[in-house]
Design an enzyme around this catalytic site. Structure first.
Site, PDB file in Angstrom:
ATOM      1  N   SER A 154       0.315  -9.192  -7.036  1.00  0.00           N
ATOM      2  CA  SER A 154       1.641  -9.449  -6.466  1.00  0.00           C
ATOM      3  C   SER A 154       1.529 -10.408  -5.294  1.00  0.00           C
ATOM      4  CB  SER A 154       2.260  -8.131  -5.985  1.00  0.00           C
ATOM      5  OG  SER A 154       3.386  -8.360  -5.164  1.00  0.00           O
TER       6      SER A 154
ATOM      7  N   TYR B 119       1.803  -0.011  -1.550  1.00  0.00           N
ATOM      8  CA  TYR B 119       1.879  -0.840  -2.757  1.00  0.00           C
ATOM      9  C   TYR B 119       1.150  -2.167  -2.555  1.00  0.00           C
ATOM     10  CZ  TYR B 119       4.021  -4.010  -6.203  1.00  0.00           C
ATOM     11  OH  TYR B 119       4.231  -4.941  -7.189  1.00  0.00           O
TER      12      TYR B 119
END
Length: 280
Positions: free
Chosen positions: A172, A185
């Site tokens: 990400s 995350y």
């Protein structure tokens, strides 16, 4: 997208979204880049995983999809893959369980007789305002889903992967710039970058390539499953291109990394993030 309501469960369900994510462009032309290949995709029932799966199928691959409990989305994806003239095996279970991950790989090989492409993509995220708000349970769930499972699936797959095969990991943009509301995350996504680079070096001598894709704000079920309605209306507007991306704009990168087009690439990350300049 501002009409979307926050979903109550992770990692989200695509079939209930008012603004349905675009999986593949109508004008995307397959050219047998993955003809005869077999791909296993975790989190392949919706969003980016579904896009990768349908693109792979259009390029000639048979697919196995691992999903948690989103039966409707998984069956929709299966039908989309069958519409491409390819097979799709649905494997329901929790990737936090190492035993299940091993069984998922074995089911894929039992079905198709081989395994050529592994896409580690399953993920969850829990947005919080403060570090102290991260619960121990959510911390464990995030790490066990987002990075432990990558180890479990890849370890099980190593028995079957051979020269020319590929592993693709979904990281990400948050691995590079961080995220103040998604600290756990983004930490797992940073770990995925390091996992990719480390594993690529180990497997280079076997001619098995390991690369990653680092999406930015992509419109998937994970987004309404994470954020409140008020935040959804501005989702993705802060990138240079001024909008969120669609899974259809990410899927072709997985085709590139799975095919011979990327035969001289390993240990690399492709950034698809609407123009945000990221180092590394």
């Amino acid at each position: 997208m501002n009409k979307e309501e926050k979903q109550s469960t992770q990692p989200g369900r695509q079939y209930v979204m008012e603004s349905t994510p675009v999986t593949i462009r109508d004008n995307y032309k397959g050219s047998d880049k993955l003809k005869g290949k077999v791909a296993l995709i975790t989190g392949g029932d919706s969003g980016i995983g579904k896009s990768a799966a349908v693109h792979f199928a259009r390029e000639g691959a048979d697919i196995a999809i691992v999903y948690l409990d989103e039966d409707t989305d998984a069956k929709d994806t299966q039908q989309a893959i069958k519409a491409e003239g390819k097979e799709c095996l649905l494997i329901k279970g929790d990737v936090k369980d190492a035993k299940f991950c091993k069984e998922a790989v074995q089911q894929t090989v039992d079905k198709y007789g081989k395994l050529n492409i592994v896409v580690n993509n399953a993920a969850v995220q829990f947005s919080v305002e403060n570090l102290e708000d991260i619960s121990i349970n959510n911390l464990h769930t995030t790490f066990e889903t987002n990075i432990y499972s990558y180890f479990y699936i890849t370890q099980a797959a190593m028995e079957y992967l051979n020269k020319g095969d590929a592993i693709i990991n979904t990281t990400s943009v948050t691995a590079y710039r961080g995220s103040e509301h998604l600290i756990d995350y983004s930490s797992t996504k940073g770990a995925i970058v390091t996992f990719t680079r480390s594993l690529s070096g180990l497997l280079a001598k076997k001619s098995i390539r390991v690369n990653a894709v680092a999406p930015g704000p992509i419109w998937t079920p994970l987004i309404p499953a994470t954020f409140e309605k008020e935040r959804l209306k501005d989702f993705g507007k802060d990138v240079p291109m001024g909008r969120p991306g669609q899974p259809s704009e990410v899927g072709p990168a997985y085709v590139f990394l799975a095919s011979e087009d990327s035969s001289y690439m390993t240990g690399q990350v492709i950034h698809i993030n609407g123009g945000e300049i990221i180092g590394g």
